[in-house]
Design an enzyme around this catalytic site. Structure first.
Site, PDB file in Angstrom:
ATOM      1  N   ILE A   3       0.817  -1.213   0.000  1.00 23.12           N
ATOM      2  CA  ILE A   3       0.000   0.000   0.000  1.00 23.12           C
ATOM      3  C   ILE A   3       0.858   1.273   0.000  1.00 23.12           C
ATOM      4  CG2 ILE A   3      -2.123  -0.921   1.039  1.00 23.12           C
ATOM      5  CD1 ILE A   3      -1.044   0.083   3.759  1.00 23.12           C
ATOM      6  N   GLY A   4       2.104   1.127   0.079  1.00 25.46           N
ATOM      7  CA  GLY A   4       2.943   2.341   0.080  1.00 25.46           C
ATOM      8  C   GLY A   4       4.417   1.972   0.019  1.00 25.46           C
ATOM      9  N   ARG A   5       5.216   3.009  -0.078  1.00 27.86           N
ATOM     10  CA  ARG A   5       6.668   2.780  -0.145  1.00 27.86           C
ATOM     11  C   ARG A   5       7.351   3.745   0.820  1.00 27.86           C
ATOM     12  NH1 ARG A   5       9.427   0.678  -4.488  1.00 27.86           N
ATOM     13  NH2 ARG A   5      11.688   0.973  -4.285  1.00 27.86           N
ATOM     14  N   GLY A   6       8.052   3.205   1.769  1.00 32.02           N
ATOM     15  CA  GLY A   6       8.718   4.057   2.755  1.00 32.02           C
ATOM     16  C   GLY A   6      10.211   4.170   2.471  1.00 32.02           C
ATOM     17  N   GLY A  60      11.700   0.480   3.066  1.00 32.10           N
ATOM     18  CA  GLY A  60      11.144  -0.639   2.301  1.00 32.10           C
ATOM     19  C   GLY A  60       9.669  -0.406   2.042  1.00 32.10           C
ATOM     20  N   ASP A  61       9.036  -1.434   1.527  1.00 28.07           N
ATOM     21  CA  ASP A  61       7.627  -1.285   1.163  1.00 28.07           C
ATOM     22  C   ASP A  61       6.718  -1.424   2.383  1.00 28.07           C
ATOM     23  OD1 ASP A  61       8.333  -0.901  -1.458  1.00 28.07           O
ATOM     24  OD2 ASP A  61       8.399  -3.061  -1.850  1.00 28.07           O
ATOM     25  N   VAL A  62       5.524  -0.853   2.203  1.00 30.13           N
ATOM     26  CA  VAL A  62       4.518  -0.941   3.271  1.00 30.13           C
ATOM     27  C   VAL A  62       3.370  -1.805   2.739  1.00 30.13           C
ATOM     28  CG1 VAL A  62       2.999   0.396   4.798  1.00 30.13           C
ATOM     29  CG2 VAL A  62       5.173   1.381   4.031  1.00 30.13           C
ATOM     30  N   LYS A  71       5.283  -2.327   7.872  1.00 33.11           N
ATOM     31  CA  LYS A  71       6.424  -1.665   7.193  1.00 33.11           C
ATOM     32  C   LYS A  71       7.563  -2.666   7.183  1.00 33.11           C
ATOM     33  CE  LYS A  71       6.107   3.271   8.132  1.00 33.11           C
ATOM     34  NZ  LYS A  71       6.853   4.362   8.729  1.00 33.11           N
ATOM     35  N   ASP A 102       9.614  15.726  11.807  1.00 31.38           N
ATOM     36  CA  ASP A 102       9.278  15.563  10.382  1.00 31.38           C
ATOM     37  C   ASP A 102       7.765  15.650  10.195  1.00 31.38           C
ATOM     38  OD1 ASP A 102       9.708  15.178   7.736  1.00 31.38           O
ATOM     39  OD2 ASP A 102      10.181  13.039   7.874  1.00 31.38           O
TER      40      ASP A 102
HETATM   41  P1  ADP Z   1       8.688   5.691   5.938  1.00 32.82           P
HETATM   42  O1  ADP Z   1       8.587   6.188   7.329  1.00 32.82           O
HETATM   43  O2  ADP Z   1       9.509   4.478   5.804  1.00 32.82           O
HETATM   44  O3  ADP Z   1       9.080   6.749   4.939  1.00 32.82           O
HETATM   45  P2  ADP Z   1       5.912   6.050   5.752  1.00 32.82           P
HETATM   46  O4  ADP Z   1       5.482   5.997   7.158  1.00 32.82           O
HETATM   47  O5  ADP Z   1       6.012   7.383   5.111  1.00 32.82           O
HETATM   48  O6  ADP Z   1       7.239   5.235   5.566  1.00 32.82           O
HETATM   49  O7  ADP Z   1       4.950   5.163   4.899  1.00 32.82           O
HETATM   50  C1  ADP Z   1       4.959   5.139   3.514  1.00 32.82           C
HETATM   51  C2  ADP Z   1       3.558   5.058   3.017  1.00 32.82           C
HETATM   52  O8  ADP Z   1       2.941   3.868   3.463  1.00 32.82           O
HETATM   53  C3  ADP Z   1       2.669   6.145   3.593  1.00 32.82           C
HETATM   54  O9  ADP Z   1       2.708   7.287   2.754  1.00 32.82           O
HETATM   55  C4  ADP Z   1       1.312   5.515   3.572  1.00 32.82           C
HETATM   56  O10 ADP Z   1       0.693   5.624   2.283  1.00 32.82           O
HETATM   57  C5  ADP Z   1       1.601   4.081   3.827  1.00 32.82           C
HETATM   58  N1  ADP Z   1       1.405   3.788   5.246  1.00 32.82           N
HETATM   59  C6  ADP Z   1       2.334   3.876   6.186  1.00 32.82           C
HETATM   60  N2  ADP Z   1       1.861   3.524   7.369  1.00 32.82           N
HETATM   61  C7  ADP Z   1       0.557   3.199   7.190  1.00 32.82           C
HETATM   62  C8  ADP Z   1      -0.467   2.783   8.050  1.00 32.82           C
HETATM   63  N3  ADP Z   1      -0.263   2.599   9.367  1.00 32.82           N
HETATM   64  N4  ADP Z   1      -1.667   2.594   7.526  1.00 32.82           N
HETATM   65  C9  ADP Z   1      -1.866   2.810   6.225  1.00 32.82           C
HETATM   66  N5  ADP Z   1      -0.933   3.184   5.373  1.00 32.82           N
HETATM   67  C10 ADP Z   1       0.259   3.390   5.838  1.00 32.82           C
END
Ligand code: ADP
Length: 794
Positions: free
Chosen positions: A536-539, A542-544, A559, A652
């Site tokens: 559902i996302g990319r942090g 790594g991927d989320v 995560k 942040d």
């Molecule tokens: P990182 O801290 O590694 O950069 P993020 O917390 O920004 O990662 O997460 C990346 C993306 O993953 C977010 O923009 C969001 O779309 C999705 N995401 C992260 N945590 C959650 C969560 N608890 N529930 C739903 N989506 C999430």
């Protein structure tokens, strides 16, 4: 025996003349030589006098103050000058008292010779005269005798023959008588002459000649006296060992004798005294390792998979160099001992210097060898840390991978059996990074077991809190049994239990004793408890994923951390989990747990279905209402107020790091940069800083407080009201910074209520103290919300 008796003969006379000639020649030679000597002595005196003047001009005399060597040198130069003067005086005396006298003697000698020769000539003339007189008289005698004989014969003839008589006879008789008388006269004269000549000759020979010779002897002897005096003066004025010279010599000798090595530098030392040289300090600049998060420690060798081979070969090299240095030093030492002369000759000195240099080299090598040996010994059977986990290849990517146990320890029945249920042990922490492990082991004797990868090989590690932290790799015997230093066991749990219950040290060197097993924290989930469903996302790490908990089917967000990231990054990744696990607030995303039993490590948190606030705002820009926006601001303020009360600085805060739940409920997320401190000073540069969201004091001085989060909150509110707009759009980060410092602030987005913009501006006060705290902000925003969303409508 003297001239008068021994030198009467002609030969002696000639020899005496010859002798006088020779003496005159000798005088000539002496005069010539001594004149030359006088000249050369004067030249010599003049040369050494001028050199002594030059010698006395000591350059940089001030720097030599108090030096006895310098003083002695000046005394030597003085003595040379004085010597020069003496030599010149002597040359002058030689000229006036010797050379001139030789000249006089020479003249007199010639005069005397002439006189002698004249007298001799006169004397020999006298003898000649006598001889000539006698001879003349004798001739006359003989002539008269002849005449007598002739006249007598004629008379006798006439007489006998008387007959003839007459006049003739008388005539003959007269002639005869005349001749007879002449003969008798001549005879008498001759007799008289002979008597007189004999007398004269006797007188000349026995009186005059001896007297002449005696006088000559006197003259010769007087000459010799004068000559001797001259030679005495010659000796006197050629003598450079006379008392005067000796005095000079004694003075200068005393000056040189006064030189004492100990005294020589006394004044110099007094004048230039400084403190003993303070050691150069070579300290490890700890800033260098700031960014390495403990992987590299100041003054400590890093022994890990990246360095171990190098360390071993370096140790080998150093040991060889040390050996040859030692041999060289011993050779130098023994040749030093062989030197008989106790004085320090230059050769000894250079040997000693060589030995000292070798000693220094030896110490350098010795130290390096000790440090490397120490570091390698310290490791013992301890785990070889990973410098960079590049060996763990393969990242975790779509589709969701099947998660494998890296060691195969916990994913097959066989392995499970062979490890005696290691996975089930409370104190087994899976792949929890070493840094996290260290944090859990607090009291001496605390221990746990974990696993790690090295060169594609799984290693089980026993970590113990003992004199710091020690990590021991479980050794596997060829039979497949497990051990440390002591007995072997068929399973790891048995080994650990033995180690714990026996109270014996794990290794004799470390002395580490196991006292308290540290169980997994409730947050430490089993990776198999989580089923990944979709990305559902990319942090950053790594991927989320959207996932489900196996036990209760609850949907969660997971995560993941790429397995290829270095341990340091994994530690940072887990930091978010560590911070989140302490918080419980509706506007803070909730932590469910962390999965560290195997790679990839994961953070499991509540699923916030709307995803990131930024995306949400942009997607719903056309439909979003002010009331909704205000609600978001309130939620964020509530979450941040909670964090402020917990002394957590987010660092942040931005729309991209907030999540939107049901009913546009906003939750603060992404605690990757957070710090649990009232004030946090950044020292490791300002990399990856969200400039446009960060307060000026944090950018300019690295000083972070919750009031910095307030500044970011202002920008977040701006993002909410601009419906996902880009702050400072069209400006680079540095331009934005400059403008903010110059007083510029973001304009109010269209449709923003004035009070809200005023709040933004308060959040952007340049002085942090002038900004409102989050509890005040919450109260203000809550008031706005109530005004826009009356309770009956909400
Ligand atoms: P990182 O801290 O590694 O950069 P993020 O917390 O920004 O990662 O997460 C990346 C993306 O993953 C977010 O923009 C969001 O779309 C999705 N995401 C992260 N945590 C959650 C969560 N608890 N529930 C739903 N989506 C999430």
């Amino acid at each position: 025996m003297g001239f008068s008796t021994s030198l009467q003969g002609q030969a002696s006379h000639e020899a005496l003349l010859g002798r006088q000639d020779a003496e005159i020649k000798l005088l000539e030679t002496m005069k010539r030589c001594l004149t030359t000597k006088v000249k050369s002595d004067r030249e010599y005196a003049s040369t050494i006098s001028s050199l002594s003047i030059q010698g006395k001009k000591v350059e940089r005399y001030d720097d030599l103050a108090g030096s006895l060597i310098t003083q002695s040198w000046k005394d030597i130069m003085d003595s040379i000058d004085q010597t020069a003067r003496l030599i010149k005086q002597q040359a002058d005396s030689m000229e006036s008292l010797v050379v001139e006298h030789i000249g006089n003697l020479y003249t007199e000698r010639r005069k005397a010779r002439k006189l002698y020769q004249e007298e001799q000539t006169w004397l020999s003339n006298q003898f000649q005269q006598l001889t000539d007189d006698v001879a003349r008289k004798k001739t006359e005698y003989q002539k008269n005798l002849e005449a007598y004989k002739l006249t007598r014969a004629r008379f006798e003839e006439h007489y006998v023959n008387r007959g003839r008589g007459g006049r003739k006879l008388d005539d003959v008789r007269e002639k005869y008588q005349k001749a007879c008388r002449k003969l008798h006269l001549t005879h008498n004269e001759y007799v008289l002459l002979l008597g007189a000549v004999a007398e004269c000759e006797h007188d000349l020979r026995s009186c005059y000649l001896p007297s002449l010779l005696r006088r000559q002897q006197t003259i010769h002897e007087e000459f010799i006296v004068a000559w001797k005096r001259i030679l005495q003066n010659t000796v006197k004025y050629s003598d450079f060992t006379s008392e005067k010279f000796q005095e000079i010599h004694a003075r200068v000798q005393a000056a040189v004798d006064s030189i004492k090595p100990l005294e020589e530098y006394k004044d110099f030392i007094g004048k230039h005294r400084t403190r003993p040289a303070s050691p150069l300090r070579f300290t490890f600049d700890e800033n260098l390792v700031d960014d390495t998060s403990g992987k590299l420690l100041p003054n400590k060798l890093t022994v890990d998979n990246l360095t171990i081979d190098w360390l071993r070969s370096r140790l080998n090299e150093l040991e060889n160099s040390l050996k040859s240095t030692l041999q060289n030093r011993q050779a130098t030492q023994s040749s030093n001992e062989n030197t008989c002369d106790p004085r320090m000759t230059m050769l000894d000195y250079s040997r000693e210097r060589e030995e000292l240099r070798l000693r220094c080299q030896e110490k350098k090598l010795q130290r390096q060898v000790e440090v490397i040996r120490g570091a390698l010994n310290e490791l013992g059977c301890e785990e070889l840390p990973s410098g960079c986990d590049l060996s763990m290849e393969g990242s975790f990517a779509e589709p969701p991978p099947v998660i494998k146990g890296p060691c195969g320890i916990n994913n097959s029945n066989n392995d499970q059996k062979s490890n005696g249920g290691l996975m089930e042990e409370e104190w087994f922490h899976g792949v929890l990074p070493r840094e996290e492990v260290v944090r859990l082991l607090v009291v001496e004797g605390d221990f746990l077991v974990r696993e790690t990868m090295r060169n594609d090989e799984c290693q089980i590690v026993l970590s113990v809190c003992w004199d710091g932290h020690k990590h021991f790799i479980v050794q596997i015997t060829p039979e497949g049994h497990y051990r440390f230093e002591g007995p072997t066991f068929p399973t790891i749990p048995e080994l650990i239990k033995h180690q714990w219950q026996s109270g014996l040290p794990v290794t004799s060197r470390s002395g580490a004793i196991l006292k308290t097993p540290i169980p997994r924290e409730r947050w430490e989930l089993n990776n198999d408890d989580v089923i990944l469903i979709e990305k559902i996302g990319r942090g950053n790490f790594g991927d989320v994923y959207k996932a489900q908990l196996r036990s209760c089917k609850t949907e969660v967000a997971v995560k993941t951390c790429k397995v290829t990231l270095p341990d340091e990054q994994k530690r940072k990744f887990l930091q978010e989990g560590r911070i989140l696990k302490q918080y419980d607030h509706p506007n803070i995303v909730k932590l469910i747990g962390i999965c560290v039993q195997k790679q990839p490590i994961m953070i499991v948190m509540e699923l916030v279905p709307g995803g990131s606030l930024l995306t949400y705002l942009r997607k719903n820009a056309s439909t979003i209402t002010t009331g909704e926006q205000l609600g978001m601001c309130r939620d964020a303020a509530a979450g941040m107020s909670y964090l402020e009360s917990k002394f957590c600085i987010h660092r942040d805060l931005a729309a991209r790091n907030c999540l939107v739940g049901y009913d546009s409920n906003v939750k603060i997320s992404d605690f990757g940069m957070s710090r649990e401190e009232e004030e946090y000073i950044v020292s490791d540069g300002m990399k990856q800083i969200p400039i446009k969201w960060t307060a000026p004091e944090a950018l300019n001085f690295g000083k972070y407080t919750s009031l910095c989060d307030v500044w970011s909150y202002g920008v977040l509110v701006w993002e909410i009201f601009s419906k996902g707009g880009n702050p400072y759009s069209g400006m680079s980060n540095s331009q934005a910074r400059e403008k903010i410092d110059a007083g510029y602030r973001l304009p109010s987005p269209d449709g923003t209520p004035e009070e809200v913009y005023r709040l933004m501006l308060r959040c952007w006060e340049y002085e942090p103290e002038k900004r409102p705290h989050f509890d005040q902000i919450y109260t203000i925003v809550e008031t706005f919300c109530l005004a826009f969303n009356p309770p009956n409508i909400v």
